[in-house]
Design a protein around this motif. Structure first.
Motif, short mmCIF file in Angstrom:
data_model
loop_
_atom_site.label_atom_id
_atom_site.label_comp_id
_atom_site.label_asym_id
_atom_site.label_seq_id
_atom_site.Cartn_x
_atom_site.Cartn_y
_atom_site.Cartn_z
N GLN A 69 0.83 -1.21 0.00
CA GLN A 69 0.00 0.00 0.00
C GLN A 69 0.86 1.26 0.00
O GLN A 69 0.61 2.19 -0.75
N LYS A 72 2.40 1.81 -3.38
CA LYS A 72 1.45 2.32 -4.37
C LYS A 72 1.07 3.77 -4.09
O LYS A 72 0.94 4.57 -5.00
N GLN A 73 0.89 4.08 -2.83
CA GLN A 73 0.53 5.46 -2.49
C GLN A 73 1.68 6.41 -2.80
O GLN A 73 1.47 7.53 -3.24
N TYR A 75 3.83 6.05 -5.15
CA TYR A 75 3.85 6.24 -6.60
C TYR A 75 2.80 7.24 -7.06
O TYR A 75 2.94 7.83 -8.12
N LYS A 76 1.75 7.43 -6.27
CA LYS A 76 0.73 8.40 -6.67
C LYS A 76 1.24 9.83 -6.56
O LYS A 76 0.69 10.73 -7.18
N LYS B 123 -4.33 16.18 -6.37
CA LYS B 123 -3.50 15.17 -7.02
C LYS B 123 -2.06 15.65 -7.04
O LYS B 123 -1.12 14.87 -6.91
N GLY B 178 8.29 11.17 -12.85
CA GLY B 178 7.62 10.20 -11.97
C GLY B 178 6.17 9.97 -12.31
O GLY B 178 5.46 9.34 -11.54
N TYR B 179 5.70 10.52 -13.43
CA TYR B 179 4.26 10.41 -13.70
C TYR B 179 4.02 9.84 -15.09
O TYR B 179 4.13 10.55 -16.09
N ASP B 300 -6.06 3.52 -11.20
CA ASP B 300 -5.19 3.86 -10.09
C ASP B 300 -4.71 2.57 -9.43
O ASP B 300 -5.48 1.88 -8.77
N PRO B 301 -3.43 2.24 -9.61
CA PRO B 301 -2.93 0.98 -9.05
C PRO B 301 -3.17 0.88 -7.55
O PRO B 301 -3.34 -0.21 -7.01
N ALA B 302 -3.21 2.04 -6.88
CA ALA B 302 -3.37 2.02 -5.43
C ALA B 302 -4.76 1.58 -5.00
O ALA B 302 -4.98 1.23 -3.85
N LYS B 306 -6.55 -2.56 -2.38
CA LYS B 306 -6.54 -1.73 -1.17
C LYS B 306 -7.57 -2.23 -0.16
O LYS B 306 -7.24 -2.47 0.99
#
Ligand code: TPP
Lengths: 173, 537
Positions: A69, A72-73, A75-76, B123, B178-179, B300-302, B306
């Motif tokens: 988690q 992934k967070q 990476y956001k 974001k 990074g995006y 969104d991979p997150a 989750k």
């Protein structure tokens, strides 16, 4: 100093995070941890060979689900370029500690000896204290701290972990 | 060129047509530049509404919504609107003025750390340090806001920087290290998912707002029809499938269909598309049977993994992924399963009892739905009025609903309807409660000033209805506290804002006025008097 003994047993995980070197990145990352309820054990940060990029080494005591988690967070966050977990068998970690220890005429010699065994460096001495610089992995540091605790620790500071993968791999590979 | 002119030029390059804003000292140069531009500035009555308007605009236009406010209180007033957009993945670019760069951090007049405060629900955000960075930052901001999982991006610009001079050069491309959002789903995973679907006897799709964000409604409907797979949706997933489709089973969650728990518990495979599976829907997921297969699709991979463990995770854009699925999906043998589900679904009973003294909101909304245009946009506020709307208005064809699903922000529907009406020539209907309306009441002024043909349906129960009901459930009948409203005369009030309206006391009266109101090209308010004890479900 119970703290140090326990630390050895905690399942520590180390994340190496490459970020764009912009203002506010550290607060973005620290904020992410606090608001999602993840605990940072240690965090160290500095520029990499490329001044536009910094590397953070973050240690956390948590399980696979949380590590996934967190990754992934992380990476956001737009400035985060790469996140990898440094695993103990293919990475090196170091931490720097500065400790100021109480000394007396009687204890000084044995303290110096202990410090030498741990390859610590004495960087300051006063009438009744001695300041030692020690680098190493957490086991070594904890062992040293345990050894010198009976003398009386006046103050200490740890830099937090820094880590790299072993061999010729680069985090961005 | 003046930097403020350059900022506006950049916005023009991004195809911005409207900015919802509120001026102040720290954005004076920007307003002066706006005055000379082709972009329309819409003056709202509160900055929170500026963000909600931009959100409604973004949802209706499928573009990025833009709002603007001054430093300090202007910026902090935006916060609820930004957080609302963040939770529902709405693309916004939010521009705030900031005090002089050399005064930042000194607690000077009207200074607030808006970048710090909005970190958790943007974001991305920027504090501009150098004028030269602005074109790149604006280009990046729009790109970040609308790509990947959309969301709000804030740019805080010190007023001295707005006054500087520099050369204008808009970057043609961007590269953010990074995006790099993933659009294409992994083909191997898609194949695995198809195999799982083929092997399933009782497949179910749970669809969320992601389908609407991804503009993938057509692809989704094609997939459902080709595969013959029944669908359950979250609040944000309303409109993904026509309500009269055989495969439509209704909504999950605490305000969902009563049978939905039962439906979910019988499935042997569930395919989640663009849904967070937040706590309100999560209790349902707990009723999943143990050996269920879970396929989870999200940009969104997150989100994947989750709240629920998935066996086949697929990260990417729902539109492109469903296109891949549509190439291969064949009819699944689901006839018995669907029949079985229809029986469970039909357990829902609506309260259609008519009362002489009050409007029954459910009946009213059904009637409104029958009469409204096939491509109307409905905004609903938060509370009972929201649940009544989503359960009784039929979202079919090209109809859409905008409501604050993630954050549950009262005061959303009125300003969101304004933004939507600026973006669209379709009829916009704003449904609200008496509490919610008063949270952004001033926007009646914005509607009046711009003569927007919005139809406002106000359900007046003289209470914060939903909280009253929560208190009733928790503490027993009569134990209400802090939920009574001594309301103003809403009709007089709207007339004061230049908006015509009528109060109706029962469904007959409602039916009499609604058709004309729908045809009107003027703003209009219908105030429906509702029994304060009327239930949500
Ligand atoms: C900004 C905000 N404050 C408080 C709440 C909590 N809340 C949820 S529903 C509700 C009552 C809404 O009352 P009203 O607007 O009259 O609508 P009704 O439920 O009567 O349809 C409240 C106070 C909220 N969702 N948003």
């Amino acid at each position: 100093m119970q703290h140090f003994k326990e630390e050895i047993k905690i399942n520590r995980r180390v994340l190496s995070v490459l970020v764009e070197n912009q203002s506010g990145v550290l607060s973005k990352i620290a904020g992410l941890f606090s608001r999602r309820g993840y605990n940072i054990d240690s965090l160290s940060v500095g520029e990499t060979e490329n001044p536009k990029i910094s590397r953070m080494t973050i240690t956390i005591a948590d399980d696979d689900y949380i590590i996934e988690q967190i990754t992934k967070q992380l990476y956001k966050l737009i400035p985060v370029i790469k996140v990898i977990e440094l695993k103990p068998d293919n990475a090196v970690y170091r931490e720097l500690v500065l400790v100021k220890i109480k000394t007396t005429l009687e204890t000084r010699a044995s303290l110096i000896e202990t410090t030498n065994i741990f390859r610590g460096k004495i960087i300051d001495v006063s009438k009744d204290t001695m300041t030692v610089e020690l680098t190493g992995d957490s086991n070594k540091i904890s062992a040293y701290i345990e050894m010198i605790t009976p003398y009386g620790i006046v103050e200490f500071v740890r830099s937090g972990f820094a880590g790299l993968q072993r061999g010729n791999i680069k985090i961005t590979d | 060129m003046k930097t403020s002119d350059i900022i506006i030029k950049c916005l023009e390059k991004e195809n911005v047509k409207f900015i919802f804003g509120y001026p102040g000292g720290a954005v004076l140069p920007l307003y002066e530049s706006l005055r000379h531009s082709n972009i329309d500035h819409i003056l709202v009555r509160h900055e929170q509404s500026a963000a909600h308007c931009a959100s409604g605009y973004a949802r209706a236009s499928k573009e990025v919504g833009v709002c603007l406010a001054t430093s300090g209180p202007g910026a902090t007033n935006l916060i609820t609107g930004i957080a609302t957009a963040y939770m529902d993945s709405i693309p916004l670019v939010v521009i705030t003025g900031q005090v002089n760069s050399n005064l930042i951090g000194k607690d000077v007049f009207q200074e607030a750390d808006i970048v710090g405060s909005t970190e958790p629900f943007t974001k991305h955000n920027y504090l501009v340090k150098k004028a030269e960075d602005i074109p790149k930052i604006i280009k990046e901001a729009f790109y970040i806001a609308k790509t990947g999982r959309p969301g709000p991006v804030l740019i805080d610009i010190p007023v001295d920087i707005q006054r500087q001079k520099m050369k204008f050069n808009y970057p043609s491309n961007i590269n953010i290290l990074g995006y790099k959002p993933t659009y294409k789903g992994h083909l191997g995973q898609i194949k695995r998912a198809l195999n799982k679907l083929k092997g399933s006897k009782r497949p179910l799709i749970c669809v969320g707002g992601g389908i609407i964000c991804a503009n993938a409604v057509d692809e989704f409907r094609e997939f459902v029809n080709k595969g013959q797979i029944p669908v359950i949706h979250t609040l944000m997933g309303i409109g993904a499938l026509n309500e009269d489709s055989t495969y439509h089973l209704g909504m999950i969650g605490i305000h969902g269909n009563k049978g939905s728990k039962n439906i979910v518990s019988q499935a042997d495979l569930i395919m989640i598309i663009g849904a967070r599976i937040a706590d309100r829907a999560h209790n349902l997921i707990q009723s999943l049977n143990n050996d269920i297969d879970i396929i989870h699709i999200d940009i969104d991979p997150a989100e994947v993994g989750k709240n629920i463990k998935s066996h086949v995770p697929i990260v990417g854009d729902a539109k492109t992924i469903l296109q891949e699925f549509n190439k291969k999906i064949t009819n699944l043998d689901t006839k018995d399963w669907i029949n079985q589900l229809q029986i469970i679904k039909s357990t829902e009973k609506e309260n259609n009892i008519l009362d002489e003294k009050y409007v029954n909101p459910k009946v009213a909304l059904n009637y409104l739905s029958d009469k409204a245009h096939n491509d109307c946009i409905v905004t609903a506020d938060v509370g009972q009025n929201q649940i009544w709307t989503i359960k009784n208005f039929k979202f079919m064809g090209k109809r859409s609903i905008f409501t604050s699903g993630g954050l549950g922000t009262m005061g959303y529907s009125l300003p969101a309807s304004i933004g939507a009406q600026f973006a669209s020539t379709n009829k916009v209907i704003c449904v609200t409660g008496d509490g919610g309306l008063q949270m952004s009441l001033g926007e009646l002024g914005t509607i009046g000033q711009n003569d927007l043909p919005i139809l406002i349906i106000l359900f007046n129960n003289n209470r914060l209805g939903m909280v009253r009901e929560l208190q009733y459930n928790a503490y027993g009948k009569g134990n209400y506290y802090g939920v009574d409203l001594k309301n103003p005369d809403f009709i007089l009030l709207s007339k004061a804002y230049g908006i015509d309206g009528i109060r109706v006391n029962n469904n007959k009266e409602f039916e009499k006025v609604v058709e004309n109101a729908l045809k009107s090209d003027k703003p209009y308010l219908i105030e429906c008097m509702v029994n304060p004890d009327f239930a949500t479900l």
